[in-house]
Scaffold this active site. Structure first.
Site, PDB file in Angstrom:
ATOM      1  N   GLU A 154      -3.585  -3.974 -10.787  1.00 60.01           N
ATOM      2  CA  GLU A 154      -2.919  -2.850 -10.103  1.00 60.01           C
ATOM      3  C   GLU A 154      -3.536  -2.583  -8.723  1.00 60.01           C
ATOM      4  O   GLU A 154      -3.545  -1.441  -8.248  1.00 60.01           O
ATOM      5  CB  GLU A 154      -2.963  -1.584 -10.956  1.00 60.01           C
ATOM      6  CG  GLU A 154      -2.016  -1.656 -12.123  1.00 60.01           C
ATOM      7  CD  GLU A 154      -0.700  -0.918 -11.900  1.00 60.01           C
ATOM      8  OE1 GLU A 154       0.279  -1.293 -12.548  1.00 60.01           O
ATOM      9  OE2 GLU A 154      -0.655   0.007 -11.082  1.00 60.01           O
ATOM     10  N   THR A 199      -6.898  -4.400  -6.390  1.00 59.69           N
ATOM     11  CA  THR A 199      -8.368  -4.408  -6.541  1.00 59.69           C
ATOM     12  C   THR A 199      -8.964  -3.161  -5.867  1.00 59.69           C
ATOM     13  O   THR A 199      -8.284  -2.470  -5.096  1.00 59.69           O
ATOM     14  CB  THR A 199      -8.978  -5.650  -5.859  1.00 59.69           C
ATOM     15  OG1 THR A 199      -8.721  -5.552  -4.447  1.00 59.69           O
ATOM     16  CG2 THR A 199      -8.397  -6.952  -6.404  1.00 59.69           C
TER      17      THR A 199
HETATM   18  O1  CS8 Z   1       0.149  -5.136  -0.461  1.00 59.21           O
HETATM   19  C1  CS8 Z   1      -0.199  -3.793  -0.713  1.00 59.21           C
HETATM   20  C2  CS8 Z   1      -0.849  -3.685  -2.079  1.00 59.21           C
HETATM   21  O2  CS8 Z   1      -0.774  -2.637  -2.717  1.00 59.21           O
HETATM   22  N1  CS8 Z   1      -1.513  -4.776  -2.579  1.00 59.21           N
HETATM   23  C3  CS8 Z   1      -2.060  -4.792  -3.916  1.00 59.21           C
HETATM   24  C4  CS8 Z   1      -1.086  -5.400  -4.872  1.00 59.21           C
HETATM   25  C5  CS8 Z   1      -1.204  -4.884  -6.270  1.00 59.21           C
HETATM   26  O3  CS8 Z   1      -1.615  -3.756  -6.499  1.00 59.21           O
HETATM   27  N2  CS8 Z   1      -0.776  -5.686  -7.211  1.00 59.21           N
HETATM   28  C6  CS8 Z   1      -0.735  -5.286  -8.581  1.00 59.21           C
HETATM   29  C7  CS8 Z   1       0.236  -6.158  -9.324  1.00 59.21           C
HETATM   30  S1  CS8 Z   1       0.694  -5.487 -10.888  1.00 59.21           S
HETATM   31  C8  CS8 Z   1      -0.662  -5.550 -11.854  1.00 59.21           C
HETATM   32  O4  CS8 Z   1      -1.725  -5.874 -11.482  1.00 59.21           O
HETATM   33  C9  CS8 Z   1      -0.391  -5.131 -13.244  1.00 59.21           C
HETATM   34  S2  CS8 Z   1      -1.714  -4.969 -14.254  1.00 59.21           S
HETATM   35  C10 CS8 Z   1      -1.091  -5.030 -15.852  1.00 59.21           C
HETATM   36  C11 CS8 Z   1      -0.433  -3.810 -16.279  1.00 59.21           C
HETATM   37  C12 CS8 Z   1      -1.334  -2.672 -16.232  1.00 59.21           C
HETATM   38  C13 CS8 Z   1      -0.820  -1.585 -17.038  1.00 59.21           C
HETATM   39  C14 CS8 Z   1      -1.949  -0.865 -17.635  1.00 59.21           C
HETATM   40  C15 CS8 Z   1      -1.120  -3.228   0.422  1.00 59.21           C
HETATM   41  C16 CS8 Z   1      -2.263  -4.141   0.678  1.00 59.21           C
HETATM   42  C17 CS8 Z   1      -1.607  -1.842   0.083  1.00 59.21           C
HETATM   43  C18 CS8 Z   1      -0.230  -2.953   1.672  1.00 59.21           C
HETATM   44  O5  CS8 Z   1       0.164  -4.052   2.230  1.00 59.21           O
HETATM   45  P1  CS8 Z   1       0.582  -4.191   3.793  1.00 59.21           P
HETATM   46  O6  CS8 Z   1       1.166  -5.536   3.854  1.00 59.21           O
HETATM   47  O7  CS8 Z   1      -0.529  -3.843   4.710  1.00 59.21           O
HETATM   48  O8  CS8 Z   1       1.773  -3.110   3.954  1.00 59.21           O
HETATM   49  P2  CS8 Z   1       1.795  -1.652   4.624  1.00 59.21           P
HETATM   50  O9  CS8 Z   1       1.730  -1.820   6.112  1.00 59.21           O
HETATM   51  O10 CS8 Z   1       0.818  -0.749   3.993  1.00 59.21           O
HETATM   52  O11 CS8 Z   1       3.256  -1.157   4.219  1.00 59.21           O
HETATM   53  C19 CS8 Z   1       4.438  -1.830   4.658  1.00 59.21           C
HETATM   54  C20 CS8 Z   1       5.612  -0.879   4.495  1.00 59.21           C
HETATM   55  O12 CS8 Z   1       5.704  -0.443   3.136  1.00 59.21           O
HETATM   56  C21 CS8 Z   1       5.616   0.981   3.066  1.00 59.21           C
HETATM   57  N3  CS8 Z   1       4.849   1.416   1.894  1.00 59.21           N
HETATM   58  C22 CS8 Z   1       3.545   1.146   1.637  1.00 59.21           C
HETATM   59  N4  CS8 Z   1       3.173   1.750   0.494  1.00 59.21           N
HETATM   60  C23 CS8 Z   1       4.265   2.412   0.040  1.00 59.21           C
HETATM   61  C24 CS8 Z   1       4.507   3.246  -1.085  1.00 59.21           C
HETATM   62  N5  CS8 Z   1       5.738   3.745  -1.255  1.00 59.21           N
HETATM   63  C25 CS8 Z   1       6.739   3.498  -0.373  1.00 59.21           C
HETATM   64  N6  CS8 Z   1       6.560   2.717   0.734  1.00 59.21           N
HETATM   65  C26 CS8 Z   1       5.342   2.187   0.927  1.00 59.21           C
HETATM   66  N7  CS8 Z   1       3.524   3.507  -1.954  1.00 59.21           N
HETATM   67  C27 CS8 Z   1       4.904   1.383   4.343  1.00 59.21           C
HETATM   68  O13 CS8 Z   1       5.195   2.708   4.688  1.00 59.21           O
HETATM   69  C28 CS8 Z   1       5.459   0.387   5.332  1.00 59.21           C
HETATM   70  O14 CS8 Z   1       6.751   0.819   5.709  1.00 59.21           O
HETATM   71  P3  CS8 Z   1       7.248   0.748   7.238  1.00 59.21           P
HETATM   72  O15 CS8 Z   1       8.642   1.295   7.187  1.00 59.21           O
HETATM   73  O16 CS8 Z   1       7.194  -0.721   7.578  1.00 59.21           O
HETATM   74  O17 CS8 Z   1       6.287   1.553   8.025  1.00 59.21           O
HETATM   75  P1  FAD Z   2      -6.941 -11.983  -4.133  1.00 59.76           P
HETATM   76  O1  FAD Z   2      -5.870 -11.205  -3.502  1.00 59.76           O
HETATM   77  O2  FAD Z   2      -7.017 -13.429  -3.848  1.00 59.76           O
HETATM   78  O3  FAD Z   2      -8.340 -11.310  -3.776  1.00 59.76           O
HETATM   79  C1  FAD Z   2      -9.581 -11.992  -3.922  1.00 59.76           C
HETATM   80  C2  FAD Z   2     -10.702 -11.043  -3.449  1.00 59.76           C
HETATM   81  O4  FAD Z   2     -10.506 -10.706  -2.055  1.00 59.76           O
HETATM   82  C3  FAD Z   2     -10.711  -9.709  -4.206  1.00 59.76           C
HETATM   83  O5  FAD Z   2     -12.038  -9.270  -4.332  1.00 59.76           O
HETATM   84  C4  FAD Z   2      -9.961  -8.776  -3.266  1.00 59.76           C
HETATM   85  O6  FAD Z   2     -10.311  -7.424  -3.451  1.00 59.76           O
HETATM   86  C5  FAD Z   2     -10.433  -9.294  -1.907  1.00 59.76           C
HETATM   87  N1  FAD Z   2      -9.481  -8.992  -0.837  1.00 59.76           N
HETATM   88  C6  FAD Z   2      -8.216  -9.478  -0.693  1.00 59.76           C
HETATM   89  N2  FAD Z   2      -7.655  -8.974   0.420  1.00 59.76           N
HETATM   90  C7  FAD Z   2      -8.564  -8.142   0.981  1.00 59.76           C
HETATM   91  C8  FAD Z   2      -8.586  -7.313   2.150  1.00 59.76           C
HETATM   92  N3  FAD Z   2      -7.518  -7.198   2.955  1.00 59.76           N
HETATM   93  N4  FAD Z   2      -9.713  -6.605   2.418  1.00 59.76           N
HETATM   94  C9  FAD Z   2     -10.793  -6.699   1.595  1.00 59.76           C
HETATM   95  N5  FAD Z   2     -10.843  -7.465   0.495  1.00 59.76           N
HETATM   96  C10 FAD Z   2      -9.737  -8.170   0.186  1.00 59.76           C
HETATM   97  N6  FAD Z   2       0.305  -8.942 -11.451  1.00 59.76           N
HETATM   98  C11 FAD Z   2       1.619  -8.648 -11.665  1.00 59.76           C
HETATM   99  O7  FAD Z   2       2.436  -8.738 -10.749  1.00 59.76           O
HETATM  100  N7  FAD Z   2       2.049  -8.239 -12.889  1.00 59.76           N
HETATM  101  C12 FAD Z   2       1.207  -8.083 -13.940  1.00 59.76           C
HETATM  102  O8  FAD Z   2       1.645  -7.691 -15.029  1.00 59.76           O
HETATM  103  C13 FAD Z   2      -0.180  -8.395 -13.750  1.00 59.76           C
HETATM  104  N8  FAD Z   2      -1.059  -8.299 -14.780  1.00 59.76           N
HETATM  105  C14 FAD Z   2      -2.352  -8.751 -14.616  1.00 59.76           C
HETATM  106  C15 FAD Z   2      -3.190  -8.823 -15.731  1.00 59.76           C
HETATM  107  C16 FAD Z   2      -4.460  -9.387 -15.602  1.00 59.76           C
HETATM  108  C17 FAD Z   2      -5.324  -9.480 -16.801  1.00 59.76           C
HETATM  109  C18 FAD Z   2      -4.906  -9.856 -14.328  1.00 59.76           C
HETATM  110  C19 FAD Z   2      -6.258 -10.495 -14.159  1.00 59.76           C
HETATM  111  C20 FAD Z   2      -4.092  -9.735 -13.226  1.00 59.76           C
HETATM  112  C21 FAD Z   2      -2.796  -9.194 -13.357  1.00 59.76           C
HETATM  113  N9  FAD Z   2      -1.929  -9.151 -12.269  1.00 59.76           N
HETATM  114  C22 FAD Z   2      -0.598  -8.837 -12.459  1.00 59.76           C
HETATM  115  C23 FAD Z   2      -2.361  -9.646 -10.969  1.00 59.76           C
HETATM  116  C24 FAD Z   2      -3.298  -8.702 -10.229  1.00 59.76           C
HETATM  117  O9  FAD Z   2      -2.595  -7.623  -9.712  1.00 59.76           O
HETATM  118  C25 FAD Z   2      -4.015  -9.497  -9.136  1.00 59.76           C
HETATM  119  O10 FAD Z   2      -4.919 -10.387  -9.770  1.00 59.76           O
HETATM  120  C26 FAD Z   2      -4.753  -8.587  -8.175  1.00 59.76           C
HETATM  121  O11 FAD Z   2      -3.845  -7.798  -7.439  1.00 59.76           O
HETATM  122  C27 FAD Z   2      -5.630  -9.373  -7.192  1.00 59.76           C
HETATM  123  O12 FAD Z   2      -4.960 -10.452  -6.624  1.00 59.76           O
HETATM  124  P2  FAD Z   2      -5.632 -11.915  -6.641  1.00 59.76           P
HETATM  125  O13 FAD Z   2      -6.097 -12.173  -8.023  1.00 59.76           O
HETATM  126  O14 FAD Z   2      -4.681 -12.854  -6.038  1.00 59.76           O
HETATM  127  O15 FAD Z   2      -6.906 -11.775  -5.722  1.00 59.76           O
END
Ligand code: CS8
Ligand code: FAD
Length: 392
Positions: free
Chosen positions: A373, A375
């Site tokens: 969700e 890092t």
């Molecule tokens: O790329 C973004 C990010 O959040 N990265 C992390 C990804 C992540 O969290 N992945 C999780 C995958 S799911 C998972 O892990 C499930 S685990 C298992 C289940 C668990 C259940 C228990 C970032 C790094 C924060 C942002 O990326 P950037 O490329 O720098 O984009 P921004 O410039 O911030 O934003 C671009 C445009 O998007 C709009 N924005 C950003 N945030 C929001 C929200 N709502 C609505 N719109 C949003 N929160 C932002 O305003 C920008 O819009 P513009 O109109 O372009 O100005």
């Molecule tokens: P990377 O993005 O490659 O990051 C590697 C390292 O670099 C990390 O320490 C990170 O914090 C750091 N890093 C990257 N960018 C930056 C930056 N700009 N500045 C500073 N540090 C940075 N994803 C889904 O879509 N759906 C799911 O249901 C889901 N479930 C998951 C369940 C498990 C058990 C796991 C392990 C992962 C799951 N994920 C899911 C994926 C998860 O969201 C990603 O693993 C996580 O967002 C990190 O991405 P990555 O593994 O590619 O690491």
């Protein structure tokens, strides 16, 4: 544990309503009766906790924030966070499997049409079905805008090609983020789709073997010429990035509340053991160094829960600082989970390293909270951008 119900309405209050106390007690007794007794076995066998999930569905503890009009419990994020914390107290592997349905549903809640919600959310509430949020890829986790999966428009249809990685819950349908316009700026190039898992061209790879939360199911999913209709598009083309981010505003507080549940359990297990275990003629809880560790753990739980409730209420009240507060809660609560699990092992001494006690499982299960969700570095990035803006 959260405090009791109160009639107080004079300002910011941390008391729960009668309804929330009822929900908490239901989730707490479910955890005690249905999760804690089986958690170690599911961890050992890595078997998907299907039996527990079916019972949770029957009790109304699955899909809790699906709106009532689509058959869900319609709980606020605040009330949902109480459920997540209680379930996580029992086993965060099982809680993650349950919570992942909430994550998959969130983009629909954010951007789905009435027909899409009726069809996909309705199905979840009728019977225990699992769904998944498919955003991460082998080459793109933190940097969502750089995903490579494509959805090419062909008349009224889209053809999906690509690979999603780390997807929690195989399930009956997926939210899939894909690139629809390779010529657009990265954030406008993406669109969100709801894809039935049975659509031809989808293949699901073997379960990934992870450090902790081992009964939760995480897989690679391949999309090869997967054809979906335009009715499967969420919102408009190009809205996908914002929909995917909007979902996190709901689910990051809930993941953070799972971390609080684990941190609370670590505290409870450590305190119990510290009463039982004697060294130098006294229970170790009487050694000041152990008392200090327990105090630090309690401080972590209390403050992390406050951060979670703040973020959850912000989302429920459409506070413009929701995303920021969700990241504060997620970063902080996940750190507390990891440090409390570490201290729990420490307080158990050698026993903490052994599977006879829950401490080692808590330790393994905790680390993922700082990774999935978004890092901790990504939460810090979100927070730091707001700070930079506030003080520009
Ligand atoms: O790329 C973004 C990010 O959040 N990265 C992390 C990804 C992540 O969290 N992945 C999780 C995958 S799911 C998972 O892990 C499930 S685990 C298992 C289940 C668990 C259940 C228990 C970032 C790094 C924060 C942002 O990326 P950037 O490329 O720098 O984009 P921004 O410039 O911030 O934003 C671009 C445009 O998007 C709009 N924005 C950003 N945030 C929001 C929200 N709502 C609505 N719109 C949003 N929160 C932002 O305003 C920008 O819009 P513009 O109109 O372009 O100005
Ligand atoms: P990377 O993005 O490659 O990051 C590697 C390292 O670099 C990390 O320490 C990170 O914090 C750091 N890093 C990257 N960018 C930056 C930056 N700009 N500045 C500073 N540090 C940075 N994803 C889904 O879509 N759906 C799911 O249901 C889901 N479930 C998951 C369940 C498990 C058990 C796991 C392990 C992962 C799951 N994920 C899911 C994926 C998860 O969201 C990603 O693993 C996580 O967002 C990190 O991405 P990555 O593994 O590619 O690491």
């Amino acid at each position: 544990y959260a405090s009791e119900a109160s009639e107080y309405t004079g300002g910011p209050t941390f008391e729960l309503s009668e309804e929330q106390v009822g929900i908490r007690d239901l989730a707490r007794s479910f955890t005690a009766n249905e999760i804690i007794p089986v958690a170690a076995e599911y961890d050992r066998t890595m078997k998907y906790p299907w039996e527990v999930i079916k019972k949770a569905h029957a009790e109304g503890l699955l899909n809790v924030h699906v709106p009532e009009e689509y058959g869900g419990a319609g709980l606020s994020v605040m009330s949902s966070s109480i459920v997540s914390e209680e379930l996580a107290y029992g086993c965060t592997g099982i809680q993650t499997a349950i919570e992942a349905n909430g994550l998959a549903s969130a983009p629909l809640i954010v951007a789905g049409s009435d027909a899409q919600k009726r069809s996909y959310l309705g199905r979840l509430t009728e019977e225990p079905l699992m769904c998944a949020y498919g955003v991460s890829e082998p080459g793109a986790g933190s940097d969502v805008a750089s995903i490579k999966t494509k959805a090419t428009r062909e008349g009224d249809k889209f053809v999906l090609n690509g690979q999603k990685c780390w997807i929690t819950n195989g399930g009956c349908w997926y939210f899939v983020l894909a690139k629809t316009d390779p010529t657009a700026k990265p954030h406008k190039a993406l669109s969100g789709f709801i894809v039935d898992a049975s659509t031809p061209g989808i293949t699901v790879e073997n379960k990934l073997i992870n450090m902790g939360q081992r009964c939760s199911d995480t897989r690679i999913i391949n999309f090869e010429n997967v054809v979906v209709g335009k009715e499967n598009l969420l919102g408009r083309e190009g809205d996908g990035f914002k929909i995917a981010m909007g979902a996190f505003d709901i689910t990051r507080p809930l993941v953070a509340s799972g971390a609080v549940g684990l941190a609370q359990r670590a505290l409870a297990e450590a305190a119990k053991y510290a009463h039982d275990r004697k060294t130098f003629g006294v229970p170790i809880i009487q050694h000041q160094a152990i008392g200090t560790l327990l105090a630090e753990m309690a401080i972590g739980v209390e403050t992390a829960r406050n951060a979670v409730w703040r973020a959850a209420c912000a989302k429920d009240n459409n506070d413009p600082r929701t995303t920021y507060l969700a990241s504060v809660a997620k970063a902080y609560a996940s750190r507390v989970a990891v440090t409390n699990a570490d201290k729990c092992v420490q307080i158990h001494g050698g026993a903490g390293y052994n599977t006879e006690y829950p401490a080692e499982k808590l330790f393994r299960d905790s680390k993922i909270f700082e990774l999935y969700e978004g890092t901790t570095q990504i939460q810090n990035l979100i927070v730091s951008r707001v700070v930079a803006n506030d003080y520009a």
